[in-house]
Scaffold this motif. Sequence first.
Motif, PDB file in Angstrom:
ATOM      1  N   ALA A  86      -6.864   7.832   2.568  1.00 48.20           N
ATOM      2  CA  ALA A  86      -5.449   7.653   2.896  1.00 48.20           C
ATOM      3  C   ALA A  86      -5.271   7.929   4.389  1.00 48.20           C
ATOM      4  O   ALA A  86      -5.966   8.774   4.951  1.00 48.20           O
ATOM      5  CB  ALA A  86      -4.586   8.608   2.081  1.00 48.20           C
ATOM      6  N   MET A  87      -4.363   7.201   5.005  1.00 45.01           N
ATOM      7  CA  MET A  87      -4.228   7.254   6.459  1.00 45.01           C
ATOM      8  C   MET A  87      -2.776   7.504   6.849  1.00 45.01           C
ATOM      9  O   MET A  87      -1.850   7.175   6.107  1.00 45.01           O
ATOM     10  CB  MET A  87      -4.661   5.919   7.072  1.00 45.01           C
ATOM     11  N   GLY A  88      -2.603   8.034   8.034  1.00 48.46           N
ATOM     12  CA  GLY A  88      -1.244   8.281   8.511  1.00 48.46           C
ATOM     13  C   GLY A  88      -1.128   8.102  10.006  1.00 48.46           C
ATOM     14  O   GLY A  88      -2.122   8.110  10.734  1.00 48.46           O
ATOM     15  N   TRP A  89       0.111   7.910  10.445  1.00 45.39           N
ATOM     16  CA  TRP A  89       0.455   7.891  11.867  1.00 45.39           C
ATOM     17  C   TRP A  89       1.411   9.046  12.144  1.00 45.39           C
ATOM     18  O   TRP A  89       2.369   9.281  11.380  1.00 45.39           O
ATOM     19  CB  TRP A  89       1.144   6.584  12.250  1.00 45.39           C
ATOM     20  N   PHE A  90       1.142   9.741  13.221  1.00 39.07           N
ATOM     21  CA  PHE A  90       1.999  10.810  13.699  1.00 39.07           C
ATOM     22  C   PHE A  90       2.289  10.558  15.171  1.00 39.07           C
ATOM     23  O   PHE A  90       1.640   9.736  15.809  1.00 39.07           O
ATOM     24  CB  PHE A  90       1.307  12.171  13.543  1.00 39.07           C
ATOM     25  N   ARG A  91       3.277  11.255  15.699  1.00 37.82           N
ATOM     26  CA  ARG A  91       3.558  11.121  17.127  1.00 37.82           C
ATOM     27  C   ARG A  91       4.022  12.459  17.687  1.00 37.82           C
ATOM     28  O   ARG A  91       4.535  13.308  16.971  1.00 37.82           O
ATOM     29  CB  ARG A  91       4.617  10.046  17.370  1.00 37.82           C
ATOM     30  N   SER A 121      -5.244   1.840  -1.103  1.00 37.96           N
ATOM     31  CA  SER A 121      -5.214   0.395  -1.351  1.00 37.96           C
ATOM     32  C   SER A 121      -4.206  -0.330  -0.464  1.00 37.96           C
ATOM     33  O   SER A 121      -4.264  -1.554  -0.344  1.00 37.96           O
ATOM     34  CB  SER A 121      -4.860   0.129  -2.811  1.00 37.96           C
ATOM     35  N   GLY A 122      -3.273   0.418   0.095  1.00 39.56           N
ATOM     36  CA  GLY A 122      -2.203  -0.196   0.869  1.00 39.56           C
ATOM     37  C   GLY A 122      -0.958  -0.476   0.047  1.00 39.56           C
ATOM     38  O   GLY A 122       0.016  -1.014   0.567  1.00 39.56           O
ATOM     39  N   ASP A 123      -0.971  -0.087  -1.220  1.00 42.96           N
ATOM     40  CA  ASP A 123       0.158  -0.384  -2.093  1.00 42.96           C
ATOM     41  C   ASP A 123       1.318   0.586  -1.927  1.00 42.96           C
ATOM     42  O   ASP A 123       2.469   0.238  -2.219  1.00 42.96           O
ATOM     43  CB  ASP A 123      -0.299  -0.367  -3.561  1.00 42.96           C
ATOM     44  N   SER A 124       1.030   1.809  -1.493  1.00 40.27           N
ATOM     45  CA  SER A 124       2.073   2.825  -1.367  1.00 40.27           C
ATOM     46  C   SER A 124       2.162   3.332   0.053  1.00 40.27           C
ATOM     47  O   SER A 124       1.132   3.558   0.700  1.00 40.27           O
ATOM     48  CB  SER A 124       1.778   3.998  -2.308  1.00 40.27           C
ATOM     49  N   THR A 125       3.386   3.507   0.510  1.00 39.87           N
ATOM     50  CA  THR A 125       3.611   3.974   1.877  1.00 39.87           C
ATOM     51  C   THR A 125       4.759   4.979   1.911  1.00 39.87           C
ATOM     52  O   THR A 125       5.608   5.008   1.010  1.00 39.87           O
ATOM     53  CB  THR A 125       3.963   2.811   2.813  1.00 39.87           C
ATOM     54  N   TYR A 126       4.760   5.777   2.961  1.00 37.92           N
ATOM     55  CA  TYR A 126       5.876   6.664   3.260  1.00 37.92           C
ATOM     56  C   TYR A 126       6.252   6.454   4.721  1.00 37.92           C
ATOM     57  O   TYR A 126       5.384   6.171   5.560  1.00 37.92           O
ATOM     58  CB  TYR A 126       5.502   8.133   3.058  1.00 37.92           C
ATOM     59  N   TYR A 127       7.542   6.643   5.011  1.00 37.02           N
ATOM     60  CA  TYR A 127       8.022   6.536   6.390  1.00 37.02           C
ATOM     61  C   TYR A 127       8.965   7.686   6.703  1.00 37.02           C
ATOM     62  O   TYR A 127       9.712   8.170   5.840  1.00 37.02           O
ATOM     63  CB  TYR A 127       8.784   5.223   6.597  1.00 37.02           C
ATOM     64  N   ALA A 128       8.949   8.096   7.951  1.00 39.04           N
ATOM     65  CA  ALA A 128       9.965   9.022   8.428  1.00 39.04           C
ATOM     66  C   ALA A 128      11.299   8.286   8.467  1.00 39.04           C
ATOM     67  O   ALA A 128      11.346   7.077   8.731  1.00 39.04           O
ATOM     68  CB  ALA A 128       9.604   9.529   9.818  1.00 39.04           C
ATOM     69  N   ASP A 129      12.366   9.002   8.215  1.00 41.39           N
ATOM     70  CA  ASP A 129      13.688   8.372   8.217  1.00 41.39           C
ATOM     71  C   ASP A 129      14.002   7.725   9.561  1.00 41.39           C
ATOM     72  O   ASP A 129      14.687   6.692   9.621  1.00 41.39           O
ATOM     73  CB  ASP A 129      14.760   9.403   7.882  1.00 41.39           C
ATOM     74  N   SER A 130      13.490   8.301  10.619  1.00 40.20           N
ATOM     75  CA  SER A 130      13.805   7.812  11.964  1.00 40.20           C
ATOM     76  C   SER A 130      13.193   6.446  12.267  1.00 40.20           C
ATOM     77  O   SER A 130      13.623   5.766  13.201  1.00 40.20           O
ATOM     78  CB  SER A 130      13.334   8.817  13.012  1.00 40.20           C
ATOM     79  N   VAL A 131      12.196   6.022  11.490  1.00 43.85           N
ATOM     80  CA  VAL A 131      11.538   4.740  11.762  1.00 43.85           C
ATOM     81  C   VAL A 131      11.671   3.763  10.609  1.00 43.85           C
ATOM     82  O   VAL A 131      11.267   2.594  10.732  1.00 43.85           O
ATOM     83  CB  VAL A 131      10.041   4.940  12.098  1.00 43.85           C
ATOM     84  N   LYS A 132      12.241   4.207   9.499  1.00 39.61           N
ATOM     85  CA  LYS A 132      12.353   3.349   8.324  1.00 39.61           C
ATOM     86  C   LYS A 132      13.157   2.098   8.654  1.00 39.61           C
ATOM     87  O   LYS A 132      14.222   2.171   9.257  1.00 39.61           O
ATOM     88  CB  LYS A 132      13.007   4.134   7.195  1.00 39.61           C
ATOM     89  N   GLY A 133      12.621   0.958   8.279  1.00 42.65           N
ATOM     90  CA  GLY A 133      13.279  -0.304   8.562  1.00 42.65           C
ATOM     91  C   GLY A 133      12.886  -0.917   9.886  1.00 42.65           C
ATOM     92  O   GLY A 133      13.159  -2.095  10.132  1.00 42.65           O
ATOM     93  N   ARG A 134      12.250  -0.132  10.762  1.00 41.54           N
ATOM     94  CA  ARG A 134      11.819  -0.655  12.066  1.00 41.54           C
ATOM     95  C   ARG A 134      10.301  -0.710  12.183  1.00 41.54           C
ATOM     96  O   ARG A 134       9.767  -1.602  12.853  1.00 41.54           O
ATOM     97  CB  ARG A 134      12.367   0.226  13.197  1.00 41.54           C
ATOM     98  N   PHE A 135       9.613   0.246  11.576  1.00 42.51           N
ATOM     99  CA  PHE A 135       8.156   0.327  11.641  1.00 42.51           C
ATOM    100  C   PHE A 135       7.549  -0.081  10.296  1.00 42.51           C
ATOM    101  O   PHE A 135       8.155   0.127   9.240  1.00 42.51           O
ATOM    102  CB  PHE A 135       7.707   1.747  11.968  1.00 42.51           C
ATOM    103  N   ALA A 136       6.345  -0.612  10.356  1.00 42.27           N
ATOM    104  CA  ALA A 136       5.625  -0.973   9.138  1.00 42.27           C
ATOM    105  C   ALA A 136       4.160  -0.597   9.289  1.00 42.27           C
ATOM    106  O   ALA A 136       3.510  -1.013  10.260  1.00 42.27           O
ATOM    107  CB  ALA A 136       5.760  -2.462   8.847  1.00 42.27           C
ATOM    108  N   ILE A 137       3.665   0.152   8.332  1.00 38.64           N
ATOM    109  CA  ILE A 137       2.251   0.523   8.325  1.00 38.64           C
ATOM    110  C   ILE A 137       1.516  -0.400   7.371  1.00 38.64           C
ATOM    111  O   ILE A 137       2.045  -0.783   6.320  1.00 38.64           O
ATOM    112  CB  ILE A 137       2.067   2.004   7.920  1.00 38.64           C
TER     113      ILE A 137
END
Length: 129
Positions: A33-38, A54-70
């Motif tokens: 499993a992989m993640g991005w931090f800043r 597998s790439g089927d499940s993702t999580y996003y920070a609220d600050s980037v949801k809708g703008r970023f895609a992993i």
Amino acid sequence: QVHLVESGGGLVQVGDSLRLSCAASVRTFSTYAMGWFRQAPGKEREFVASIDWSGDSTYYADSVKGRFAISRDNAKNTIYLQMNSLKAEDTAVYYCATDDGSATYYGTLYRTNLPYKYWGQGTQVTVSS
């Protein structure tokens, strides 16, 4: 030992897009499993997004949801972070991270830094207004 190399950072304008990549030197990339931090200057490192094996499940920070895609390409041992509608507050060093490849459950813990064992060196993203 897992080696992660980020790329794709740079200087862009507000509203622009950028795609970050992170290549991993592992044999069985599809088990990690992989993640991005800043981390912005003067601030703590924060979670941005994560993706399961597998790439089927993702999580996003609220600050980037809708703008970023992993996303990930297991054939290329690479994950991506597509960043759209960039804001000045997205300016930071972006790091990719991975767990140790042995986890059997991908849950909300992957929104924290706890499951991640290996980290890349980071790539600078600067969004100018």
